[in-house]
Design an enzyme around this catalytic site. Structure first.
Site, short mmCIF file in Angstrom:
data_model
loop_
_atom_site.label_atom_id
_atom_site.label_comp_id
_atom_site.label_asym_id
_atom_site.label_seq_id
_atom_site.Cartn_x
_atom_site.Cartn_y
_atom_site.Cartn_z
N ARG A 116 0.83 -1.19 0.00
CA ARG A 116 0.00 0.00 0.00
C ARG A 116 0.88 1.26 0.00
NH1 ARG A 116 -2.67 -0.35 6.08
NH2 ARG A 116 -0.74 -0.11 7.27
N ASN A 154 -5.10 7.27 4.55
CA ASN A 154 -4.99 6.35 5.68
C ASN A 154 -3.55 6.34 6.19
OD1 ASN A 154 -6.25 3.94 7.26
ND2 ASN A 154 -4.32 3.11 6.49
N GLU A 155 -3.38 6.66 7.46
CA GLU A 155 -2.06 6.58 8.10
C GLU A 155 -0.95 7.17 7.24
OE1 GLU A 155 -2.69 2.72 11.04
OE2 GLU A 155 -1.66 2.43 9.13
N CYS A 163 10.38 10.53 0.40
CA CYS A 163 10.68 10.07 -0.96
C CYS A 163 11.86 10.87 -1.49
CB CYS A 163 9.46 10.24 -1.86
SG CYS A 163 9.78 9.74 -3.58
N GLU A 311 -8.57 3.18 15.43
CA GLU A 311 -8.12 1.79 15.26
C GLU A 311 -7.42 1.32 16.52
OE1 GLU A 311 -5.69 0.71 11.95
OE2 GLU A 311 -6.82 1.92 10.51
N TRP A 319 1.97 -7.69 12.57
CA TRP A 319 3.17 -7.10 12.00
C TRP A 319 4.37 -7.06 12.94
CZ3 TRP A 319 3.51 -3.05 15.33
CH2 TRP A 319 2.30 -2.50 15.81
N GLU A 359 -2.82 -9.03 6.25
CA GLU A 359 -3.44 -8.85 7.57
C GLU A 359 -4.43 -9.95 7.93
OE1 GLU A 359 -3.19 -4.08 8.26
OE2 GLU A 359 -4.68 -4.75 6.80
N LYS A 360 -4.27 -11.12 7.30
CA LYS A 360 -5.23 -12.20 7.57
C LYS A 360 -5.07 -12.77 8.98
CE LYS A 360 -2.42 -15.74 5.17
NZ LYS A 360 -1.44 -14.80 4.54
N HIS A 362 -4.25 -10.69 11.54
CA HIS A 362 -4.57 -9.59 12.44
C HIS A 362 -5.97 -9.84 13.01
CE1 HIS A 362 -5.37 -5.59 13.98
NE2 HIS A 362 -4.16 -5.18 13.64
#
Length: 694
Positions: A116, A154-155, A163, A311, A319, A359-360, A362
Site C-alpha cells: 500500500r 490512511n495513516e 521520498c 483503530e 506485523w 493482515e489475515k 490480524h
C-alpha cells in the site's frame, strides 16, 4: 433526526465499530455482517479505505454500485459510515501508466508496486487522480444520511514518509526557495562553508540521499520538515475539495500516536477531528504508560477537544516479530483507557477477520470462527457496556501538568553521525519523564512551548534541542506567572538552522534556567554515575547515558551535585527563581526511580500532590463537564486492588453507588460519577500497597 453542529462527527453516541472491508467478501455475507454489528453494538464503520482499484477500474470511470449497496444496507440497520476517500493506495493501472509516481528510497532505488501507499507524496499525477476521486466521492455521498465523517487517505507516512525521487527533489527545491529566497540565504542557513558544500543555484540542491559520509544536519532537518509538509499539502488538497462540496461534514485522517515522521501539530490544525490508531503491545505489561502519553497528545492537538480512537486491535496484530494476543479483559481495559483520556469512542481494525492478504492474521471484532470467536463475545460485551458511558461523551480531561513535544527537536536530535552521543533518544527521554509523572499519579497533557494554555501548574520539557526566542519568552512568561518549569539535558543547544546558540547551551533559555553548559559528558554504554540526594530528601540519584559540565549563575540554587566520576562535586540540578515561579534544569539522563524522586519535589513546589509510593499499574483519570466529574479508575496490573472512593459515587459500569471500598480485580475498571471538584482538587491516590483512595 438529530441536528449536528457543522463539522463535528455526526453521531449521537460514543463511536463503536471498526474498519470494514466488504469488498473482500461476497455480498451474501453483508447481511450477516450488519446483523452481527447490531448485536455487538456497532454504530459506525470505516470504509472503503483501500478500494480505489475497485471503484475506478479504468481511468475516469467510477463504479459505485457495490459501495451504494453496502452503505444503504448499513444505514437501514442504523449504522453510520466514516467514509474514506479511498485514496490511500493507487490502482495498478495508474502506476503502470505513470511509473514516476512510485517513490524512491534513500539510495535512489524506485520501490515497486505490491504494497500500500505506492506513491510519491510530491507526484502531481497522483495528486490529480486522487483529487478527482475525492471529488467523485463527495458528489456521490455528500448528502447520504449515513455519512458521519470524512476519512482522508490512511495513516499518512506509514510506509512512505519520505521520498528521494526526482519529483520530490524538484518539490524540495521549490520548498527551499520559498523558505529562504536567495540561494545565499540557504548557504547561510545550512552553513555550507563547512566541508565545501556551497551552492550557486537551487538546481544544484538534492535531497539528502546516501552519500560518502555524514550528511549536513541542516539539510537533513529541512528535508524532514519538507517531507512532513509534502504530505500535509496532499492532505490539505483533499480537504479543500471536501470543504467545497460538503462544507458541513467533518474531516479527519488517522494518526499513529507519537509518530516521528509527521508534525501532527500542523496536521491537526487543518482537520476537524483528531483520530488515532493505537497498538500497545500486549507482551509489554507497561504498554499502557506510553499509551497514556500518546493519548495526551491526541486530546491536546486541538486544545483539549475530544478525539477518537479509530483503530486498535481486538487481540493480536500481524506485523510484530511475535504477535501476542490480548488476554481476556485487556481489550476492554485498553478501550476504557482511551476513553478516559478523551476519546469519544473505541473503534478497531478490523470488523471481520480477513482470510487473505498481509493482515489475515490480524485479529478482528469478528474472528475467523465468526460469532463463536472470543473476540466477538468480548467486543459485543464492550459494545453493551459503552452505552452506560453516554454521559461521558463531549467532556474534557482534567490535567495540571503538561509535557512539551517539539518535532523540530525530535528530528534535529536524531541526526546521525553529528551528535555527542546517539544514545540520548528524544522519544525515550520523553517517555521516561512522562512515565515518572504517570507513576506519581498525574494525567499529563502535551503542549507546544509557544502555546501554553492556562490551567497548568507544571510544564515539563524532557528535551528542547532546538529552541527559539519565541519559545523562551513563552516559557519565561509561564514561570514569571507562578508556574514551575523543569527542563532536561541537551536542551536549547541550536537554533532552527542547526547553528549552536551564541555562548553555547542553553541559548535563549540561559537567563531563565540560570545555567550555562560548558561541555557535554555522555557516558559510555553500560556506565552509570550518581548524584547526591536533593537536600537530604531523596535517595542518591542514578545517571545513565548522559551528563553535563554546567556552570550555575549566581541567582541559581544548586539543589544536587554529581558525586562520582570527573564531574564529582559539580552542579547537576539547579533551580532558578523567576517572578512568582521557578525553573529547574536537570543536566543528566536519570534512571526511572531517580526521575520520580526529582519530579516529586517539583510537583510539591508546584502545589500539586504526588503518590507517596510510585505505581505504574493503577491509573486514575478524570473527565468533566464542569458539573459532573467522571473518574476512571483503571487497574492495568494483574493484582487485585482495593479503592476507597468518594461517598455516593456512582459506578456507571455497574450502576452501583459506592458505600465503601471498591475492589477491582486485575485488569478491572470503574467509572465513577461525582459532583465536579475544584480544578486543582483532582483525585489523588495513596497506595499501601494497592490500597487506593480516590
Amino acid at each position: 433526526m438529530t441536528a449536528f453542529p457543522p463539522r463535528t462527527i455526526r453521531l449521537d453516541a460514543l463511536a463503536y465499530g471498526g474498519d470494514y472491508n466488504p469488498d473482500q467478501w461476497p455480498e451474501e455475507t453483508w447481511e450477516e455482517d450488519a446483523r452481527l454489528m447490531l448485536e455487538a453494538g456497532v454504530n459506525i464503520v470505516s470504509l472503503p479505505v483501500f478500494s480505489w482499484p475497485l471503484i475506478e477500474k479504468t481511468p475516469g470511470h467510477y463504479d459505485f454500485g457495490w459501495l451504494d449497496r453496502i452503505i444503504d444496507l448499513l444505514w437501514r440497520h442504523g449504522i453510520k459510515v466514516d467514509l474514506a476517500t479511498a485514496t490511500a493506495t493507487p490502482p495498478a493501472w495508474l502506476v503502470r501508466q505513470h511509473p514516476d509516481i512510485l517513490p524512491h528510497n534513500v539510495d535512489g532505488v524506485r520501490l515497486e508496486f505490491g504494497s500500500r501507499q505506492a506513491y510519491c507524496p510530491s507526484s502531481p499525477v497522483f495528486r490529480e487522480h486522487a483529487l478527482r476521486l475525492t471529488e467523485a466521492m463527495a458528489n456521490r455521498y455528500g448528502e447520504h444520511p449515513a455519512l458521519a465523517l470524512w476519512h482522508i487517505s490512511n495513516e499518512y507516512g506509514d510506509h512512505v514518509p519520505r521520498c528521494w525521487c526526482p519529483t520530490s527533489a524538484a518539490h524540495f527545491r521549490d520548498w527551499l526557495a520559498k523558505r529562504y529566497g536567495d540561494i545565499e540565504a540557504l548557504n547561510e542557513a545550512w552553513g555550507t562553508s563547512c566541508w565545501g558544500q556551497n551552492y550557486t543555484d537551487y538546481d544544484h540542491v538534492e535531497p539528502p540521499r546516501t552519500s560518502m559520509g555524514p550528511i549536513n544536519p541542516s539539510q537533513q532537518l529541512d528535508f524532514e520538515r519538507f517531507s512532513s509538509d509534502a504530505l500535509l499539502q496532499l492532505f490539505q488538497a483533499e480537504i479543500d475539495v471536501l470543504r467545497r462540496i460538503t462544507p458541513d461534514i467533518a474531516v479527519t485522517t488517522n494518526f499513529m500516536s507519537l509518530f516521528k515522521e509527521l508534525n501532527y501539530w500542523d496536521f491537526a490544525a487543518v482537520e476537524d477531528l483528531v483520530t488515532d490508531d493505537a497498538y500497545p503491545d500486549p507482551a509489554d505489561p507497561q504498554a499502557h504508560v506510553p499509551a497514556a502519553l500518546n493519548y495526551g497528545l491526541m486530546r491536546s492537538l486541538k486544545g483539549g477537544q475530544p478525539w477518537l480512537l479509530l483503530e486498535q486491535a481486538p487481540s493480536a496484530v500481524s506485523w510484530r516479530d511475535v504477535n501476542v494476543p490480548k488476554v481476556p479483559g485487556r481489550m476492554r481495559l485498553d478501550s476504557l483507557q482511551a476513553i478516559a483520556h478523551g476519546s469519544d469512542g473505541a473503534m478497531f481494525f478490523q470488523w471481520r477477520q480477513a482470510k487473505f492478504g498481509p493482515e489475515k492474521y490480524h485479529s478482528a471484532m469478528l474472528g475467523h470462527r465468526g460469532e463463536k470467536s472470543r473476540s466477538f463475545h468480548e467486543t459485543a460485551a464492550l459494545g453493551a457496556e459503552l452505552k452506560r458511558l453516554a454521559a461521558v461523551r463531549g467532556t474534557r480531561v482534567r490535567a495540571r501538568v503538561a509535557v512539551v513535544a517539539d518535532w523540530d527537536s525530535w528530528w534535529g536530535s536524531a541526526a546521525p553521525d553529528s551528535l555527542p552521543s546517539q544514545r540520548l533518544d528524544w522519544l525515550e527521554q520523553t517517555r521516561a519523564w512522562h512515565g515518572a509523572l504517570f507513576a506519581l499519579g498525574h494525567t499529563v497533557d502535551v503542549v507546544q512551548a509557544t502555546d501554553l494554555r492556562e490551567g497548568y501548574d507544571l510544564i515539563v520539557v524532557p528535551n528542547l534541542y532546538i529552541a527559539t526566542e519565541a519559545q523562551a519568552q513563552s516559557l519565561a512568561a509561564f514561570v514569571e506567572g507562578g508556574g514551575q518549569l523543569i527542563v532536561g539535558p541537551f536542551s536549547a543547544v541550536v537554533d532552527p538552522t542547526e547553528k549552536v546558540h551564541a555562548g553555547g547551551a542553553p541559548g535563549p533559555l540561559r537567563d531563565l534556567l540560570g545555567v550555562e553548559v560548558d561541555e557535554w559528558w555522555p557516558l559510555p554504554d553500560g556506565q552509570e554515575g550518581t548524584i547526591t540526594s536533593i537536600a537530604g530528601r531523596t535517595p542518591t540519584l542514578t545517571t545513565r547515558i548522559w551528563t553535563e559540565w554546567i556552570e550555575p549563575a549566581p541567582s541559581a540554587e544548586v539543589v544536587a551535585r554529581y558525586d562520582s566520576g570527573v564531574l564529582a562535586g559539580r552542579a547537576a540540578i539547579v533551580r532558578n527563581a523567576r517572578g512568582r515561579g521557578a525553573a529547574w534544569y536537570v543536566s543528566a539522563a536519570l534512571s526511572d526511580d531517580s526521575l520520580e524522586d526529582v519530579l516529586r519535589l517539583v510537583l510539591e513546589s508546584a502545589g500539586l500532590p504526588a503518590r507517596e509510593t510510585a505505581d505504574r499499574d493503577v491509573e486514575i483519570v478524570t473527565r468533566t463537564d464542569g458539573e459532573t466529574d467522571f473518574i476512571f479508575v483503571l487497574n492495568h496490573g494483574q493484582t487485585a486492588t482495593s479503592v476507597t472512593v468518594p461517598a455516593g459515587a456512582l459506578d456507571l459500569l455497574t450502576d452501583v453507588t459506592a458505600s465503601g471500598p471498591l475492589d477491582l480485580p486485575g485488569l478491572g475498571a470503574a467509572v465513577l460519577a461525582t459532583p465536579a471538584r475544584h480544578p486543582k482538587d483532582f483525585p489523588t491516590v495513596t497506595i499501601s500497597p494497592k490500597n487506593i483512595e480516590v
